[in-house]
Write a protein that holds these residues in place. Structure first.
Motif, PDB file in Angstrom:
ATOM      1  N   ASN A  69      53.004  56.207  56.454  1.00  0.00           N
ATOM      2  CA  ASN A  69      53.490  56.198  57.849  1.00  0.00           C
ATOM      3  C   ASN A  69      52.898  57.344  58.661  1.00  0.00           C
ATOM      4  O   ASN A  69      52.715  57.229  59.869  1.00  0.00           O
ATOM      5  CB  ASN A  69      55.018  56.317  57.887  1.00  0.00           C
ATOM      6  CG  ASN A  69      55.697  55.078  57.343  1.00  0.00           C
ATOM      7  OD1 ASN A  69      55.101  54.016  57.238  1.00  0.00           O
ATOM      8  ND2 ASN A  69      56.964  55.224  56.969  1.00  0.00           N
ATOM      9  N   ARG A  70      52.660  58.459  58.005  1.00  0.00           N
ATOM     10  CA  ARG A  70      52.138  59.649  58.684  1.00  0.00           C
ATOM     11  C   ARG A  70      50.906  60.160  57.945  1.00  0.00           C
ATOM     12  O   ARG A  70      50.691  59.846  56.785  1.00  0.00           O
ATOM     13  CB  ARG A  70      53.197  60.768  58.677  1.00  0.00           C
ATOM     14  CG  ARG A  70      54.494  60.412  59.371  1.00  0.00           C
ATOM     15  CD  ARG A  70      54.367  60.665  60.879  1.00  0.00           C
ATOM     16  NE  ARG A  70      55.566  60.278  61.591  1.00  0.00           N
ATOM     17  CZ  ARG A  70      56.613  61.077  61.753  1.00  0.00           C
ATOM     18  NH1 ARG A  70      56.604  62.296  61.231  1.00  0.00           N
ATOM     19  NH2 ARG A  70      57.662  60.675  62.441  1.00  0.00           N
ATOM     20  N   SER A  71      50.149  61.000  58.610  1.00  0.00           N
ATOM     21  CA  SER A  71      49.008  61.659  57.977  1.00  0.00           C
ATOM     22  C   SER A  71      49.545  62.580  56.876  1.00  0.00           C
ATOM     23  O   SER A  71      50.532  63.293  57.091  1.00  0.00           O
ATOM     24  CB  SER A  71      48.262  62.476  59.039  1.00  0.00           C
ATOM     25  OG  SER A  71      47.188  63.150  58.462  1.00  0.00           O
ATOM     26  N   ASP A  99      56.631  64.390  54.677  1.00  0.00           N
ATOM     27  CA  ASP A  99      55.830  63.155  54.708  1.00  0.00           C
ATOM     28  C   ASP A  99      55.178  62.891  53.347  1.00  0.00           C
ATOM     29  O   ASP A  99      55.107  61.743  52.900  1.00  0.00           O
ATOM     30  CB  ASP A  99      54.757  63.245  55.793  1.00  0.00           C
ATOM     31  CG  ASP A  99      55.354  63.265  57.194  1.00  0.00           C
ATOM     32  OD1 ASP A  99      56.409  62.631  57.394  1.00  0.00           O
ATOM     33  OD2 ASP A  99      54.771  63.915  58.077  1.00  0.00           O
ATOM     34  N   GLU A 100      54.722  63.963  52.690  1.00  0.00           N
ATOM     35  CA  GLU A 100      54.102  63.809  51.363  1.00  0.00           C
ATOM     36  C   GLU A 100      55.113  63.303  50.340  1.00  0.00           C
ATOM     37  O   GLU A 100      54.813  62.406  49.553  1.00  0.00           O
ATOM     38  CB  GLU A 100      53.495  65.147  50.895  1.00  0.00           C
ATOM     39  CG  GLU A 100      52.211  65.535  51.593  1.00  0.00           C
ATOM     40  CD  GLU A 100      52.416  66.106  53.002  1.00  0.00           C
ATOM     41  OE1 GLU A 100      51.428  66.174  53.750  1.00  0.00           O
ATOM     42  OE2 GLU A 100      53.564  66.468  53.344  1.00  0.00           O
ATOM     43  N   ALA A 101      56.306  63.870  50.369  1.00  0.00           N
ATOM     44  CA  ALA A 101      57.339  63.451  49.424  1.00  0.00           C
ATOM     45  C   ALA A 101      57.763  62.002  49.666  1.00  0.00           C
ATOM     46  O   ALA A 101      57.960  61.235  48.729  1.00  0.00           O
ATOM     47  CB  ALA A 101      58.554  64.379  49.517  1.00  0.00           C
ATOM     48  N   LYS A 102      57.868  61.623  50.933  1.00  0.00           N
ATOM     49  CA  LYS A 102      58.250  60.242  51.256  1.00  0.00           C
ATOM     50  C   LYS A 102      57.217  59.252  50.730  1.00  0.00           C
ATOM     51  O   LYS A 102      57.569  58.205  50.178  1.00  0.00           O
ATOM     52  CB  LYS A 102      58.414  60.075  52.781  1.00  0.00           C
ATOM     53  CG  LYS A 102      59.676  60.719  53.330  1.00  0.00           C
ATOM     54  CD  LYS A 102      59.700  60.647  54.847  1.00  0.00           C
ATOM     55  CE  LYS A 102      60.903  61.386  55.409  1.00  0.00           C
ATOM     56  NZ  LYS A 102      60.873  61.451  56.887  1.00  0.00           N
ATOM     57  N   PHE A 103      55.942  59.593  50.911  1.00  0.00           N
ATOM     58  CA  PHE A 103      54.897  58.692  50.435  1.00  0.00           C
ATOM     59  C   PHE A 103      54.850  58.661  48.907  1.00  0.00           C
ATOM     60  O   PHE A 103      54.726  57.592  48.305  1.00  0.00           O
ATOM     61  CB  PHE A 103      53.532  59.080  51.011  1.00  0.00           C
ATOM     62  CG  PHE A 103      52.449  58.099  50.656  1.00  0.00           C
ATOM     63  CD1 PHE A 103      52.434  56.827  51.218  1.00  0.00           C
ATOM     64  CD2 PHE A 103      51.466  58.425  49.729  1.00  0.00           C
ATOM     65  CE1 PHE A 103      51.450  55.894  50.884  1.00  0.00           C
ATOM     66  CE2 PHE A 103      50.474  57.509  49.387  1.00  0.00           C
ATOM     67  CZ  PHE A 103      50.467  56.241  49.957  1.00  0.00           C
ATOM     68  N   LYS A 108      60.404  54.486  54.028  1.00  0.00           N
ATOM     69  CA  LYS A 108      60.327  55.836  54.610  1.00  0.00           C
ATOM     70  C   LYS A 108      58.927  56.429  54.517  1.00  0.00           C
ATOM     71  O   LYS A 108      58.544  57.249  55.340  1.00  0.00           O
ATOM     72  CB  LYS A 108      61.332  56.766  53.917  1.00  0.00           C
ATOM     73  CG  LYS A 108      62.776  56.421  54.200  1.00  0.00           C
ATOM     74  CD  LYS A 108      63.704  57.388  53.496  1.00  0.00           C
ATOM     75  CE  LYS A 108      65.163  57.041  53.761  1.00  0.00           C
ATOM     76  NZ  LYS A 108      66.078  57.947  53.022  1.00  0.00           N
ATOM     77  N   GLY A 109      58.181  56.008  53.495  1.00  0.00           N
ATOM     78  CA  GLY A 109      56.849  56.560  53.318  1.00  0.00           C
ATOM     79  C   GLY A 109      55.735  55.633  53.736  1.00  0.00           C
ATOM     80  O   GLY A 109      54.652  56.082  54.110  1.00  0.00           O
ATOM     81  N   ALA A 110      56.009  54.317  53.664  1.00  0.00           N
ATOM     82  CA  ALA A 110      54.946  53.345  53.944  1.00  0.00           C
ATOM     83  C   ALA A 110      55.565  52.023  54.386  1.00  0.00           C
ATOM     84  O   ALA A 110      55.848  51.150  53.577  1.00  0.00           O
ATOM     85  CB  ALA A 110      54.086  53.137  52.701  1.00  0.00           C
TER      86      ALA A 110
END
Length: 199
Positions: free
Chosen positions: A56-58, A128-132, A172-174
């Motif tokens: 979802n985010r960089s 964002d890293e943890a969500k992905f 949440k991540g993708a």
């Protein structure tokens, strides 16, 4: 002459070999053999590399790779808790934190602190890293269970609602991967390999 750091690092490397013996409930794709934690972590790392564009985010991909490669190392001490376990809470973080401090604590101080912080970041699931990374962790067993005609869902009579609730973390991540995963869950219900309710 070996440095103190090198000896600590080699001892850590030997210790984490034990991850290969931690059996998960899920089985390899189209297989009767249980996956072990080391195989799971490797697969998540490859998935993160291949699927990074769907985040979802960089994201800092190297940090995500660290997360997925180390997230289950604590299970050397704490054991694998099945995500759908009805007795033991899957969020057994106190027990796992003790394990993280012992195992990562074998490393030189700075490395140990870095890996413990990354492990905690994954567990908290806020960045964002943890969500992905957590998306990958939930997506892989979903794909395995679909490939195995229901796999652990069937084996442990896990209803659709519970699977859906646990897998929704993927969104949440993708979000695009979640859309695909949701479609797979609905197809699994239609194909009779995931029960809509237990009544």
């Amino acid at each position: 002459m070996q440095t103190d750091n090198l000896l600590k690092q080699v001892n850590f490397i030997k210790e984490i070999d034990k991850l290969k013996y931690i059996q998960r409930k899920t089985k390899l794709f189209n297989s009767d053999r249980n996956e072990n934690d080391a195989e799971h972590s490797w697969h998540l790392a490859m998935m993160a590399i291949v699927l990074a564009e769907h985040s979802n985010r960089s994201i800092d991909l190297l940090k995500v790779l660290k997360m997925v490669l180390i997230h289950d190392i604590v299970e050397i001490d704490a054991g694998d808790t099945f995500i759908y376990d009805t007795v033991k809470n899957h969020k057994n973080t106190d027990e796992e934190l003790v394990a993280a401090r012992r195992i990562f604590g074998m490393l030189p101080k700075e490395q140990a602190e870095d890996l413990i912080a990354i492990w905690q970041e994954f567990e908290e699931g806020v960045t964002d890293e943890a969500k992905f990374a957590r998306s990958m962790d939930r997506f892989e067993p979903l794909l395995q269970n679909v490939s195995n005609n229901g796999g652990t869902w069937k084996e442990f009579n896990v209803p659709y609602q519970k699977v859906y609730e646990k897998k929704q973390v993927i969104e949440k991540g993708a979000a695009s991967i979640w859309e695909y995963a949701e479609q797979l869950l609905n197809e699994s219900v239609n194909n009779g390999i995931l029960l809509k309710n237990t009544d």
